[in-house]
Design a protein around this motif. Structure first.
Motif, short mmCIF file in Angstrom:
data_model
loop_
_atom_site.label_atom_id
_atom_site.label_comp_id
_atom_site.label_asym_id
_atom_site.label_seq_id
_atom_site.Cartn_x
_atom_site.Cartn_y
_atom_site.Cartn_z
N LEU A 44 0.81 -1.22 0.00
CA LEU A 44 0.00 0.00 0.00
C LEU A 44 0.85 1.27 0.00
O LEU A 44 0.33 2.35 -0.27
N THR A 48 -2.17 2.19 -5.13
CA THR A 48 -3.42 2.76 -4.62
C THR A 48 -4.58 2.00 -5.24
O THR A 48 -5.08 2.36 -6.32
N LEU A 70 -8.12 0.27 7.12
CA LEU A 70 -8.28 0.66 5.73
C LEU A 70 -9.42 1.66 5.56
O LEU A 70 -9.32 2.62 4.80
N ASP A 73 -8.11 5.04 6.65
CA ASP A 73 -6.96 5.63 5.99
C ASP A 73 -7.01 5.59 4.47
O ASP A 73 -6.19 6.23 3.81
N SER A 74 -7.94 4.85 3.89
CA SER A 74 -7.93 4.63 2.45
C SER A 74 -9.24 5.04 1.82
O SER A 74 -10.30 4.95 2.44
N SER A 158 -13.28 7.59 4.62
CA SER A 158 -13.30 6.28 4.01
C SER A 158 -14.20 6.32 2.78
O SER A 158 -14.99 7.25 2.58
#
Length: 233
Positions: A44, A48, A70, A73-74, A158
């Motif tokens: 990661l 991406t 996740l 943070d993603s 998120s």
């Protein structure tokens, strides 16, 4: 196709990784597969993914804890693919930020369809919808999955939180019922969907600095749904 969506597959069973990768690549997606959470997390730093398929039964990490991180943070869509079929596992996964939950055994075509549905939804009408919106001093950057405070502080959103916020900003000062949320965001009607929505809205309120007892922006209309009270600029 270099611009095809990238799907990360995390599962400790090689045969399942091969099955999913083959189905996804045949459908036009790019894939990268991982057998351990540590490999996935290291990757990661350089990739991406647009969506992540996460097995909960990982040998080196708790899958639910990984889903939770996740989601925080993603901006990737997160779909759990797990042999855990209990309702509580499904509810917990959705509450921790997963966008969808598929139980094993599964049909590869169903996984492909679920990913397409999740990736299609934010892009609907993208040409005519601004990707940066302002309201009540805040800025929502849907391209970068960021919420920017009036003082300039940035908070990541998120994928699931961004979907809910986009639904509100698309429909300001209008009642949004549970059935409308289900139609807009997708999912399966029932307690797990309702609880997942409650958790996501609670997280949005926290990130917006709302008083949980008297929120100013996202109002609950008990027995009916929610209203987003800000003017959109």
């Amino acid at each position: 196709m270099t611009d095809a969506p990238l799907i990360a597959v995390l599962d400790d069973e090689p045969e399942i990784r091969r099955l999913l990768a083959a189905a996804l690549e045949q459908a036009g997606f790019r894939t990268q597969s991982f057998g351990r959470a540590t490999e996935f997390e290291a990757a990661l730093r350089r990739i991406t993914p647009d969506a992540c398929l996460i097995d909960l039964g990982l040998p080196d990490r708790d899958g639910l804890a990984l889903v939770h991180r996740l989601a925080a943070d993603s901006g990737a869509a997160i779909i759990i693919v797990s042999g855990r079929a209990q309702v509580q596992d499904r509810v917990t996964g959705l509450e921790l930020g997963a966008d969808d939950y598929i139980t094993k055994p599964f049909e590869p075509a169903e996984v492909v369809a679920r990913i397409r549905a999740r990736l299609r939804r934010p892009a609907q009408g993208a040409a005519s919808r601004p990707q940066t919106l302002r309201f009540a001093g805040w800025t929502a950057d849907f391209d970068r999955y960021l919420l920017i405070a009036p003082d300039g502080a940035e908070t990541p959103l998120s994928h699931a939180e961004a979907e809910v916020l986009r639904m509100f900003t698309d429909n300001p000062r209008r009642l949004i019922t549970r059935s409308q949320m289900l139609e807009t965001l997708g999912g399966t009607a029932g307690d797990s969907f309702d609880r997942a929505m409650d958790v996501r809205i609670s997280r949005l309120r926290t990130k917006l600095g709302e008083d949980p007892k008297n929120p100013r922006l996202i109002k609950t209309i008990y027995g009916a749904g929610y209203i987003f009270l800000a003017e959109i600029g």
